[in-house]
Design a protein around this motif. Structure first.
Motif, PDB file in Angstrom:
ATOM      1  N   LEU A  85       2.635  -5.474  12.631  1.00 56.47           N
ATOM      2  CA  LEU A  85       1.663  -4.504  12.162  1.00 56.47           C
ATOM      3  C   LEU A  85       0.943  -3.820  13.315  1.00 56.47           C
ATOM      4  CD1 LEU A  85       0.231  -6.522   9.152  1.00 56.47           C
ATOM      5  CD2 LEU A  85       1.812  -4.601   9.111  1.00 56.47           C
ATOM      6  N   ILE A  86       0.668  -4.575  14.376  1.00 53.61           N
ATOM      7  CA  ILE A  86       0.056  -3.967  15.541  1.00 53.61           C
ATOM      8  C   ILE A  86       1.002  -2.920  16.120  1.00 53.61           C
ATOM      9  CG2 ILE A  86      -0.920  -4.426  17.809  1.00 53.61           C
ATOM     10  CD1 ILE A  86      -2.476  -5.731  15.589  1.00 53.61           C
ATOM     11  N   ALA A 124      -0.114   0.611   9.378  1.00 53.54           N
ATOM     12  CA  ALA A 124       0.663  -0.585   9.052  1.00 53.54           C
ATOM     13  C   ALA A 124       1.672  -0.296   7.952  1.00 53.54           C
ATOM     14  CB  ALA A 124      -0.274  -1.712   8.631  1.00 53.54           C
ATOM     15  N   MET A 125       1.233   0.465   6.937  1.00 54.55           N
ATOM     16  CA  MET A 125       2.128   0.784   5.833  1.00 54.55           C
ATOM     17  C   MET A 125       3.271   1.668   6.298  1.00 54.55           C
ATOM     18  SD  MET A 125       1.905  -0.168   2.608  1.00 54.55           S
ATOM     19  CE  MET A 125       3.656  -0.506   2.424  1.00 54.55           C
ATOM     20  N   SER A 126       2.965   2.688   7.085  1.00 56.19           N
ATOM     21  CA  SER A 126       4.004   3.568   7.606  1.00 56.19           C
ATOM     22  C   SER A 126       4.965   2.794   8.500  1.00 56.19           C
ATOM     23  CB  SER A 126       3.382   4.723   8.383  1.00 56.19           C
ATOM     24  OG  SER A 126       2.584   5.527   7.542  1.00 56.19           O
ATOM     25  N   GLY A 127       4.422   1.829   9.234  1.00 56.75           N
ATOM     26  CA  GLY A 127       5.264   1.006  10.095  1.00 56.75           C
ATOM     27  C   GLY A 127       6.274   0.191   9.309  1.00 56.75           C
ATOM     28  N   LEU A 128       5.891  -0.244   8.114  1.00 54.24           N
ATOM     29  CA  LEU A 128       6.807  -0.992   7.259  1.00 54.24           C
ATOM     30  C   LEU A 128       8.038  -0.141   6.926  1.00 54.24           C
ATOM     31  CD1 LEU A 128       7.579  -3.356   5.386  1.00 54.24           C
ATOM     32  CD2 LEU A 128       6.084  -2.355   3.653  1.00 54.24           C
ATOM     33  N   TYR A 129       7.806   1.115   6.550  1.00 52.20           N
ATOM     34  CA  TYR A 129       8.926   1.991   6.217  1.00 52.20           C
ATOM     35  C   TYR A 129       9.733   2.371   7.455  1.00 52.20           C
ATOM     36  CZ  TYR A 129       6.260   2.267   1.921  1.00 52.20           C
ATOM     37  OH  TYR A 129       5.569   1.939   0.781  1.00 52.20           O
ATOM     38  N   ALA A 137      -7.670 -10.043   3.000  1.00 53.76           N
ATOM     39  CA  ALA A 137      -8.556 -10.834   3.862  1.00 53.76           C
ATOM     40  C   ALA A 137      -9.648 -10.010   4.528  1.00 53.76           C
ATOM     41  CB  ALA A 137      -7.731 -11.533   4.938  1.00 53.76           C
ATOM     42  N   THR A 138      -9.395  -8.727   4.756  1.00 51.88           N
ATOM     43  CA  THR A 138     -10.370  -7.951   5.508  1.00 51.88           C
ATOM     44  C   THR A 138     -11.645  -7.717   4.700  1.00 51.88           C
ATOM     45  OG1 THR A 138     -10.719  -5.922   6.766  1.00 51.88           O
ATOM     46  CG2 THR A 138      -9.444  -5.714   4.746  1.00 51.88           C
ATOM     47  N   VAL A 139     -12.761  -7.758   5.396  1.00 50.28           N
ATOM     48  CA  VAL A 139     -14.061  -7.530   4.753  1.00 50.28           C
ATOM     49  C   VAL A 139     -14.627  -6.186   5.159  1.00 50.28           C
ATOM     50  CG1 VAL A 139     -14.585  -9.979   4.557  1.00 50.28           C
ATOM     51  CG2 VAL A 139     -15.245  -8.742   6.638  1.00 50.28           C
ATOM     52  N   SER A 140     -13.807  -5.350   5.773  1.00 51.67           N
ATOM     53  CA  SER A 140     -14.265  -4.050   6.239  1.00 51.67           C
ATOM     54  C   SER A 140     -14.740  -3.191   5.083  1.00 51.67           C
ATOM     55  CB  SER A 140     -13.132  -3.324   6.978  1.00 51.67           C
ATOM     56  OG  SER A 140     -13.501  -1.997   7.258  1.00 51.67           O
ATOM     57  N   GLY A 141     -15.869  -2.554   5.273  1.00 52.27           N
ATOM     58  CA  GLY A 141     -16.408  -1.657   4.251  1.00 52.27           C
ATOM     59  C   GLY A 141     -15.884  -0.248   4.377  1.00 52.27           C
ATOM     60  N   THR A 142     -15.130   0.033   5.427  1.00 52.18           N
ATOM     61  CA  THR A 142     -14.623   1.391   5.623  1.00 52.18           C
ATOM     62  C   THR A 142     -13.246   1.607   5.009  1.00 52.18           C
ATOM     63  OG1 THR A 142     -13.734   0.756   7.791  1.00 52.18           O
ATOM     64  CG2 THR A 142     -15.944   1.699   7.750  1.00 52.18           C
ATOM     65  N   LEU A 143     -12.627   0.545   4.487  1.00 49.00           N
ATOM     66  CA  LEU A 143     -11.370   0.671   3.766  1.00 49.00           C
ATOM     67  C   LEU A 143     -11.695   0.715   2.278  1.00 49.00           C
ATOM     68  CD1 LEU A 143      -8.263   0.747   3.951  1.00 49.00           C
ATOM     69  CD2 LEU A 143      -8.286  -1.752   3.803  1.00 49.00           C
ATOM     70  N   SER A 144     -11.488   1.868   1.649  1.00 47.98           N
ATOM     71  CA  SER A 144     -11.925   2.066   0.271  1.00 47.98           C
ATOM     72  C   SER A 144     -11.165   1.156  -0.689  1.00 47.98           C
ATOM     73  CB  SER A 144     -11.713   3.527  -0.145  1.00 47.98           C
ATOM     74  OG  SER A 144     -10.325   3.814  -0.276  1.00 47.98           O
ATOM     75  N   GLU A 145     -11.767   0.920  -1.832  1.00 45.89           N
ATOM     76  CA  GLU A 145     -11.130   0.092  -2.851  1.00 45.89           C
ATOM     77  C   GLU A 145      -9.850   0.750  -3.357  1.00 45.89           C
ATOM     78  OE1 GLU A 145     -10.305  -3.090  -5.097  1.00 45.89           O
ATOM     79  OE2 GLU A 145     -11.933  -2.924  -3.626  1.00 45.89           O
ATOM     80  N   LYS A 146      -9.872   2.072  -3.472  1.00 38.96           N
ATOM     81  CA  LYS A 146      -8.683   2.805  -3.911  1.00 38.96           C
ATOM     82  C   LYS A 146      -7.530   2.583  -2.937  1.00 38.96           C
ATOM     83  CE  LYS A 146      -7.092   7.544  -4.946  1.00 38.96           C
ATOM     84  NZ  LYS A 146      -6.128   7.721  -3.839  1.00 38.96           N
ATOM     85  N   ALA A 175      -7.106   4.562   8.534  1.00 41.27           N
ATOM     86  CA  ALA A 175      -6.070   4.965   9.490  1.00 41.27           C
ATOM     87  C   ALA A 175      -5.227   3.767   9.925  1.00 41.27           C
ATOM     88  CB  ALA A 175      -6.704   5.637  10.701  1.00 41.27           C
ATOM     89  N   GLN A 176      -5.876   2.644  10.164  1.00 40.34           N
ATOM     90  CA  GLN A 176      -5.133   1.466  10.608  1.00 40.34           C
ATOM     91  C   GLN A 176      -4.268   0.901   9.486  1.00 40.34           C
ATOM     92  OE1 GLN A 176      -8.060  -1.179  12.257  1.00 40.34           O
ATOM     93  NE2 GLN A 176      -8.301   0.045  14.128  1.00 40.34           N
ATOM     94  N   ALA A 177      -4.793   0.860   8.272  1.00 38.60           N
ATOM     95  CA  ALA A 177      -3.994   0.379   7.143  1.00 38.60           C
ATOM     96  C   ALA A 177      -2.824   1.321   6.866  1.00 38.60           C
ATOM     97  CB  ALA A 177      -4.872   0.238   5.904  1.00 38.60           C
TER      98      ALA A 177
END
Length: 498
Positions: A13-14, A52-57, A143-152, A47-49
């Motif tokens: 993912l990194i 990671a998703m784009s990296g999977l593809y 696991a992440t508790v970040s508030g900047t990653l929206s629930e959507k 952006a980071q999530a």
């Protein structure tokens, strides 16, 4: 491979994030993890999530490195090797080089053994790598508790990862049968996991797909309008296929209908030469290759299957007489999706021959460049939904055989063939559906191999092919479990017959 290495691909993912932003000279400074994914950093914001998703593809279509070699299509289930391996196991492809390449010979003659598993290990390894990476995203977001990653975004990224996990397990269980069901990246839980039954694997696939359908967007907004990120309809289409394989014909028909009715997004492409182009109206989901690899703007499968010199050099894998003879006279698919090569004057060192090869993709080693890809790698397309619904209604789903004939005729009209009469019997319709699937979906994602097995027709069709004599036994319809994984996990039993 997935189940016995503690540090297996933990840096994925990194790396994916770094690769994603490399083109715009923006690098995220994240120290590499030692044994686990640093979830609070990897999934700190959108952006980071997204990276990671784009990296999977990217991994699924381009392999493990940005400069992946053309051979990625020979080592990755999701970049062409599934087509090549199962095409040889069934009645679609034969290797032009004959017995000179051991893994091709073992597949084409159905002489796999538990000790000679070089031919099938890439399928197992690449599918489990994909599952591992999908699990990493699912667990990382949870696991992440970040508030900047929206629930959507949390829901949508998790749904995408579950869809990819379901896709990978669908192919694994159809290739290998019962197998380890790993739903975590926790080494302690996966290192000595035993097989789950195929029924249990399918149960998990259906659960993942239903979860994905509930949370994925209906549009292609994640792909910026391109059909390179799966959406709700991609998950629905795969679920329709799963229901068909489970012989839940009412559910298969109803689910396929949901996709067919989404006519704003999906239509059968009238020009067969445009079906596999980027973002065709028939595409439900495609994988976009990177032009930075050695195959440039060709899809890995197109690069592997098309001759390096058009119509002159030898094709590595050729179409069998069994497949060529399945096309009716006047079938446009025979004209547009099959091509030939005569290497008698090529000086290639190969035996001179006139052979045929699949030409659904038009860009390969003879005409690749570094421009914008005109073709993406087709994973799921609309024509299959008509064929699923036709088979389901022919087997008792609402609408009955009459509706099945109508769906089959949708596909036949595009191919320039006469329509089947409404008076066709149920038995005749089922035979017609098998044939239509054979010539419509040939050399695509193992459809033929898996169709013959799920309908109980594999022995009658495959065991009599001259190339496969003497017949080694029906146990070949499941591939052997790779010996390295069995060596490292004593709970992983070998498939019967190996």
């Amino acid at each position: 491979m997935l189940l016995n290495q503690k540090c297996f691909y933990t840096g994925f993912l990194i790396t994916a994030i770094l690769l994603l932003f490399a083109s715009c000279k923006k690098w995220i400074q994240i120290p590499p993890p030692k044994n686990t994914i640093v979830t609070e950093q990897v999934f700190q914001d959108e952006a980071q999530a997204e990276g990671a998703m784009s990296g999977l593809y990217t991994m699924m279509i381009n392999g493990e490195a940005a400069g992946a070699q053309p051979g990625i299509a020979s080592n990755n289930y999701s970049a062409g090797y599934l087509t090549v391996a199962t095409g040889q196991s069934s009645d679609e492809l034969f290797p032009y080089r004959g017995s000179t390449i051991l893994k091709d010979y073992l597949l084409a003659t159905n002489k796999l053994t538990g000790l000679q598993d070089e031919a099938i290990t890439p399928l197992w390894n690449s599918a489990y790598k994909t599952i591992y990476n999908a699990n990493g995203i699912i667990e990382g977001i949870a696991a992440t508790v970040s508030g900047t990653l929206s629930e959507k975004s949390r829901r949508e990224f998790t749904a995408e990862a579950k869809f990819v996990r379901a896709l990978s397990y669908f192919y694994l269980t159809n290739l290998f049968g019962d197998l380890p069901l790993a739903l975590t990246i926790d080494f302690h839980q996966t290192v000595k996991v035993k097989k789950s039954t195929q029924a249990q694997v399918y149960e998990q696939i259906i659960k993942d797909l239903k979860d994905a359908i509930a949370d994925m967007p209906s549009s292609y907004e994640r792909g910026k309008g391109e059909r390179i990120r799966p959406n709700k309809w991609a998950a629905t289409a795969l679920l329709a296929r799963v229901y068909l394989y489970q012989k839940d014909y009412p559910a298969a028909a109803a689910t396929a209908t949901e996709v067919i009715n989404e006519q704003v997004l999906y239509k059968l492409e009238p020009d067969l030469n445009k079906v596999f182009r980027a973002n065709s109206t028939e595409a439900i989901w495609q994988l976009k290759q990177a032009t930075t690899t050695n195959i440039r703007d060709a899809t890995p499968e197109g690069y592997l299957l098309l001759p390096t010199t058009a119509h002159k050099s030898a094709a590595i894998y050729c179409l069998t007489d069994q497949l060529l003879q399945a096309f009716e006279a006047g079938d446009k698919r025979r004209e547009d999706w099959v091509d030939s090569t005569d290497n008698t004057l090529s000086g290639s060192g190969q035996p001179p021959a006139f052979t045929f090869y699949p030409a659904k993709y038009k860009i390969g080693g003879a005409n690749f460049n570094t421009g914008m890809p005109a073709e993406y790698y087709m994973v799921i397309r609309l024509a299959e939904m008509y064929l699923i619904r036709a088979e389901a209604t022919a087997n008792g789903a609402l609408g009955g055989p009459a509706d099945g004939v109508n769906d089959l005729n949708e596909i036949r009209r595009r191919a320039g063939l006469d329509e089947l009469p409404s008076t066709i019997t149920q038995d005749e319709l089922i035979i017609a559906i098998e044939k239509e699937r054979q010539v419509e979906l040939f050399c695509e994602w193992a459809h033929r191999w898996m169709d013959l097995k799920r309908t109980g027709r594999a022995h009658d069709v495959i065991s009599v092919i001259p190339m496969k004599q003497p017949w080694a036994g029906d146990h070949q319809f499941l591939y052997p479990i790779p010996r390295n994984d069995r060596r490292d996990n004593p709970l992983l039993s070998q498939n019967e017959g190996y």
